[in-house]
Write an enzyme that holds these catalytic residues in place. Structure first.
Site, PDB file in Angstrom:
ATOM      1  N   PHE A  18      46.407   6.808  37.973  1.00 32.89           N
ATOM      2  CA  PHE A  18      47.678   7.049  38.637  1.00 32.89           C
ATOM      3  C   PHE A  18      47.838   8.551  38.811  1.00 32.89           C
ATOM      4  CE2 PHE A  18      52.218   7.957  37.725  1.00 32.89           C
ATOM      5  CZ  PHE A  18      52.864   7.152  38.665  1.00 32.89           C
ATOM      6  N   GLU A  60      50.617  17.747  40.264  1.00 27.33           N
ATOM      7  CA  GLU A  60      49.717  18.730  40.861  1.00 27.33           C
ATOM      8  C   GLU A  60      49.751  20.009  40.030  1.00 27.33           C
ATOM      9  OE1 GLU A  60      50.511  19.299  45.012  1.00 27.33           O
ATOM     10  OE2 GLU A  60      50.052  17.212  45.526  1.00 27.33           O
ATOM     11  N   PRO A  61      48.765  20.906  40.217  1.00 30.36           N
ATOM     12  CA  PRO A  61      48.717  22.124  39.403  1.00 30.36           C
ATOM     13  C   PRO A  61      49.962  22.998  39.504  1.00 30.36           C
ATOM     14  CG  PRO A  61      46.626  21.786  40.541  1.00 30.36           C
ATOM     15  CD  PRO A  61      47.578  20.770  41.082  1.00 30.36           C
ATOM     16  N   GLY A  84      55.659  20.490  38.349  1.00 26.68           N
ATOM     17  CA  GLY A  84      55.820  19.666  37.156  1.00 26.68           C
ATOM     18  C   GLY A  84      56.590  18.421  37.508  1.00 26.68           C
ATOM     19  N   HIS A  91      53.036  14.086   2.792  1.00 21.93           N
ATOM     20  CA  HIS A  91      51.638  14.212   2.375  1.00 21.93           C
ATOM     21  C   HIS A  91      51.334  15.573   1.746  1.00 21.93           C
ATOM     22  CE1 HIS A  91      50.850  10.574   4.725  1.00 21.93           C
ATOM     23  NE2 HIS A  91      49.638  10.547   4.197  1.00 21.93           N
ATOM     24  N   GLY A  92      52.243  16.526   1.925  1.00 20.46           N
ATOM     25  CA  GLY A  92      52.004  17.854   1.364  1.00 20.46           C
ATOM     26  C   GLY A  92      50.768  18.497   1.957  1.00 20.46           C
ATOM     27  N   GLU A 108      55.214  11.166  31.206  1.00 15.70           N
ATOM     28  CA  GLU A 108      56.149  10.380  32.024  1.00 15.70           C
ATOM     29  C   GLU A 108      57.532  11.024  32.102  1.00 15.70           C
ATOM     30  OE1 GLU A 108      54.702   8.391  33.670  1.00 15.70           O
ATOM     31  OE2 GLU A 108      53.161   7.333  32.566  1.00 15.70           O
ATOM     32  N   GLU A 132      64.032  16.622  28.885  1.00 19.28           N
ATOM     33  CA  GLU A 132      65.065  17.176  29.758  1.00 19.28           C
ATOM     34  C   GLU A 132      65.202  16.356  31.039  1.00 19.28           C
ATOM     35  OE1 GLU A 132      64.143  19.708  26.657  1.00 19.28           O
ATOM     36  OE2 GLU A 132      62.716  18.970  28.155  1.00 19.28           O
TER      37      GLU A 132
END
Length: 397
Positions: free
Chosen positions: A127, A131-132, A135, A351-352, A376, A380
């Site tokens: 899908f 594009e570069p 956003g 878990h430290g 997706e 915001e």
């Protein structure tokens, strides 16, 4: 009480599917996920197992060889798979979106041509919208298709294709000249066929290679570059120019439910790891789970897991009933992804120092959870969608 993230009202078939998938996850994914992820290795054996189970055709109608199940069933399956390893759920996510778009918007000929192969998992979908240089501003797409007789010529560059190298059918959103006043009315979805691989896979279509990522490894994420690629007009989804934006948004809407499900799956696994470790690790003469500071963390984590799961299920059921669910899907994606990051970080804290070690599974989850905050649509963007829906519903009179 029952364990977390249980879903009421499931049919026997849904329960059987989920039980089968849960067993597959426990036996075939979780034991191998960390090693495969660290090696950034494509999980071919796991993918083959999913094909045998029919998961690639889970929502495709029976007339095309699928199982004909609901979005809810699919979301619950994704939740379980992401609990094992999020990258595996990514293998089927874009495939499902393309299949959904074909089912909802494809011509009868396109459905007959592609859906049977997709149900078998032999035709694999990806899908492509981003594009570069853009956003979330989908209307600003620059990749362009120009008509030349019975064909179109596509030029431009697409970005962030999950399964870009391993898919064979890509739904690509491009700009066409429809002469419409609003930019989004001049977008069209093309169904681009290609083989598996990298480089110039067909004339004018280049898959440069895998993008190296912080997490979400194993599954391939790529660019797709078009240089004079010629494509037949009958490869326009639905046979109609200018309808691409609505088609893509319909696909993204179910994709948001999917991302919410993935976030729920990671949260469940992070909680499982934390609650187990907290009962095994002792300090000051007792398991750390018995210290109030840790017990309260577990309580908050479990509450967030349950809340996110319920919102995800609600969004899926609305879509299954044919109702508009953009607000509910946005809410589910927003809360599930944000809670996932929080729950995973709390598990890491429990878990430290061991949580920072690659020997422990929580280290991988810490790198995977952030992806869901942007996939997706960012948080915001979800807030924008939600607020617009609320203002539409609560319009002042």
């Amino acid at each position: 009480m029952a364990k977390l993230a249980q879903t009421a009202g499931l049919t026997e078939i849904q329960q059987e599917i989920l039980s089968t998938v849960r067993t597959f996850v426990d036996k075939e994914i979780i034991p191998h996920a960390t090693a495969l992820e660290h090696a950034d290795e494509y999980p071919q054996d796991i993918v083959d197992g999913m094909k045998e189970m029919g998961l690639f055709g889970l929502t495709i109608p029976e007339e095309y060889g699928g199982l004909g199940e609901s979005l809810l069933t699919y979301a619950l399956v994704v939740e379980q798979i992401a609990r094992g390893w999020m990258s595996v759920s990514g293998v089927i996510n874009t495939h499902f979106i393309v299949a959904y778009m074909l089912m909802q918007h494809g011509t009868d000929e396109q459905k007959r041509k592609y859906l049977p192969g997709m149900a078998e998992g032999n035709v694999r979908g990806s899908f492509s919208m981003s594009e570069p240089d853009l956003g979330s501003d989908v209307a600003a797409i620059k990749t362009k298709a120009v008509q030349d007789g019975d064909e179109f010529v596509i030029d431009g560059a697409k970005m962030w294709l999950t399964n870009g190298g391993t898919s064979t059918l890509t739904a690509v959103l491009v700009k066409t000249d429809e002469g419409q006043p609003k930019p989004y009315q001049n977008l069209t979805t093309f169904l681009v066929e290609k083989p598996v691989g990298y480089g110039e896979v067909v004339p004018g279509v280049i898959i440069p290679g895998k993008i190296d990522k912080m997490g979400y490894k194993g599954v391939d994420t790529t660019e797709m570059v078009f240089k004079g690629h010629r494509i037949a007009a009958d490869q326009i989804l639905g046979g109609k120019r200018g309808g691409g934006f609505a088609q893509m948004m319909d696909g993204v809407e179910v994709g948001r439910v999917n991302v919410a499900a993935r976030a729920c799956g990671i949260s469940i696994r992070a909680f499982e790891l934390a609650v187990e470790y907290a009962q095994q690790r002792s300090t000051f003469g007792k398991p750390i789970a018995e210290h109030q500071a840790i017990a309260f963390k577990l309580a908050e984590m479990a509450t967030k897991v349950e809340a996110a799961h319920l919102m995800m299920v609600n969004a899926a059921r609305l879509k299954d009933r044919g109702e508009r669910n953009d607000v509910e899907a946005g809410m589910a994606k927003l809360i599930a992804s944000e809670y996932c990051a929080e729950v995973t970080q709390e598990a890491f804290r429990i878990h430290g120092g061991y949580g920072y070690s690659k020997e422990y599974e929580i280290e991988r989850l810490m790198r995977e959870a952030p992806f869901l905050l942007i996939g997706e649509g960012t948080s915001e963007i979800q807030k924008t969608i939600i607020s617009r829906g609320l203002l539409r519903e609560y319009k002042a009179r």
